[in-house]
Structure formats: structure tokens, C-alpha cells
Write a protein that holds these residues in place. Sequence first.
Motif, PDB file in Angstrom:
ATOM      1  N   ARG A   7       8.756 -28.825 -11.718  1.00 57.80           N
ATOM      2  CA  ARG A   7       9.089 -27.057 -12.103  1.00 57.80           C
ATOM      3  C   ARG A   7       7.884 -26.434 -11.348  1.00 57.80           C
ATOM      4  NH1 ARG A   7       8.629 -27.385 -18.690  1.00 57.80           N
ATOM      5  NH2 ARG A   7      10.212 -28.109 -19.334  1.00 57.80           N
ATOM      6  N   VAL A  11       9.670 -23.755  -8.990  1.00 58.12           N
ATOM      7  CA  VAL A  11       8.712 -22.668  -8.785  1.00 58.12           C
ATOM      8  C   VAL A  11       8.237 -21.954  -7.396  1.00 58.12           C
ATOM      9  CG1 VAL A  11       7.194 -20.773  -9.306  1.00 58.12           C
ATOM     10  CG2 VAL A  11       8.612 -22.468 -11.609  1.00 58.12           C
ATOM     11  N   ILE A  12       7.512 -22.821  -6.196  1.00 55.05           N
ATOM     12  CA  ILE A  12       6.794 -22.441  -4.675  1.00 55.05           C
ATOM     13  C   ILE A  12       8.314 -22.184  -4.213  1.00 55.05           C
ATOM     14  CG2 ILE A  12       5.886 -23.736  -3.010  1.00 55.05           C
ATOM     15  CD1 ILE A  12       4.146 -24.928  -5.034  1.00 55.05           C
ATOM     16  N   VAL A  14      11.198 -21.246  -4.317  1.00 52.26           N
ATOM     17  CA  VAL A  14      11.986 -20.456  -4.915  1.00 52.26           C
ATOM     18  C   VAL A  14      11.211 -19.108  -4.585  1.00 52.26           C
ATOM     19  CG1 VAL A  14      12.638 -18.146  -6.319  1.00 52.26           C
ATOM     20  CG2 VAL A  14      13.755 -20.976  -6.882  1.00 52.26           C
ATOM     21  N   PHE A  15      10.075 -19.271  -4.956  1.00 53.77           N
ATOM     22  CA  PHE A  15       9.055 -18.372  -4.397  1.00 53.77           C
ATOM     23  C   PHE A  15       9.159 -17.730  -2.788  1.00 53.77           C
ATOM     24  CE2 PHE A  15       4.874 -16.579  -2.731  1.00 53.77           C
ATOM     25  CZ  PHE A  15       4.653 -15.605  -3.569  1.00 53.77           C
ATOM     26  N   PHE A  16       9.153 -18.645  -2.088  1.00 54.66           N
ATOM     27  CA  PHE A  16       9.577 -18.628  -0.348  1.00 54.66           C
ATOM     28  C   PHE A  16      10.527 -17.950   0.185  1.00 54.66           C
ATOM     29  CE2 PHE A  16       4.995 -21.262  -1.110  1.00 54.66           C
ATOM     30  CZ  PHE A  16       4.761 -20.416  -0.142  1.00 54.66           C
ATOM     31  N   SER A  18      12.882 -16.776  -1.658  1.00 52.55           N
ATOM     32  CA  SER A  18      13.789 -15.593  -2.416  1.00 52.55           C
ATOM     33  C   SER A  18      13.642 -14.648  -0.879  1.00 52.55           C
ATOM     34  CB  SER A  18      13.415 -15.407  -3.137  1.00 52.55           C
ATOM     35  OG  SER A  18      11.807 -13.975  -3.325  1.00 52.55           O
ATOM     36  N   ASN A  19      12.616 -14.553  -0.403  1.00 52.79           N
ATOM     37  CA  ASN A  19      12.253 -13.581   0.705  1.00 52.79           C
ATOM     38  C   ASN A  19      13.585 -13.818   1.628  1.00 52.79           C
ATOM     39  OD1 ASN A  19      10.893 -11.525   2.147  1.00 52.79           O
ATOM     40  ND2 ASN A  19       9.912 -13.067   3.717  1.00 52.79           N
TER      41      ASN A  19
END
Length: 68
Positions: A7, A11-12, A14-16, A18-19
Amino acid sequence: MNSVPMRILLVIAVFFLSNFSFAAPDPPPPTTPPPPGLPIDGGIIAMVILALAFGGYKIYQYKKRVVR
């Protein structure tokens, strides 16, 4: 593999990533030149004179009304 590290990794990721999905391309350059800047001091003296005249008129009306 444990679900908690997966998880966190998700999350990491998706965070990177999404930019890249929200980035927009640069707008095209304008085809016509922008309009020249307009002078801001062209009518200031006339506006100040009109404001003083209007203020004097309003003071005259107020004093005329109070005296009666």
C-alpha cells in the motif's frame, strides 16, 4: 509480501506518477503582438480637478442645507 508495504509503495507510485498525468503542454505562442501599454497618467490631472470641484459642490450643498 505484506499488504502494508504494498500500500505504501502504491501510494508513493501514484504520488510521483500523478504529476505526469496532470501536466499540460505549453500554450502556443501568440500570433499577434500584444497591444501597447496605455498611459495611466493621461487624465489624472483632469480627474483630480473634477474630484475637487465635485467635493466643493457637495460641501457647498451640505453647508447650505445645515444653515437653514
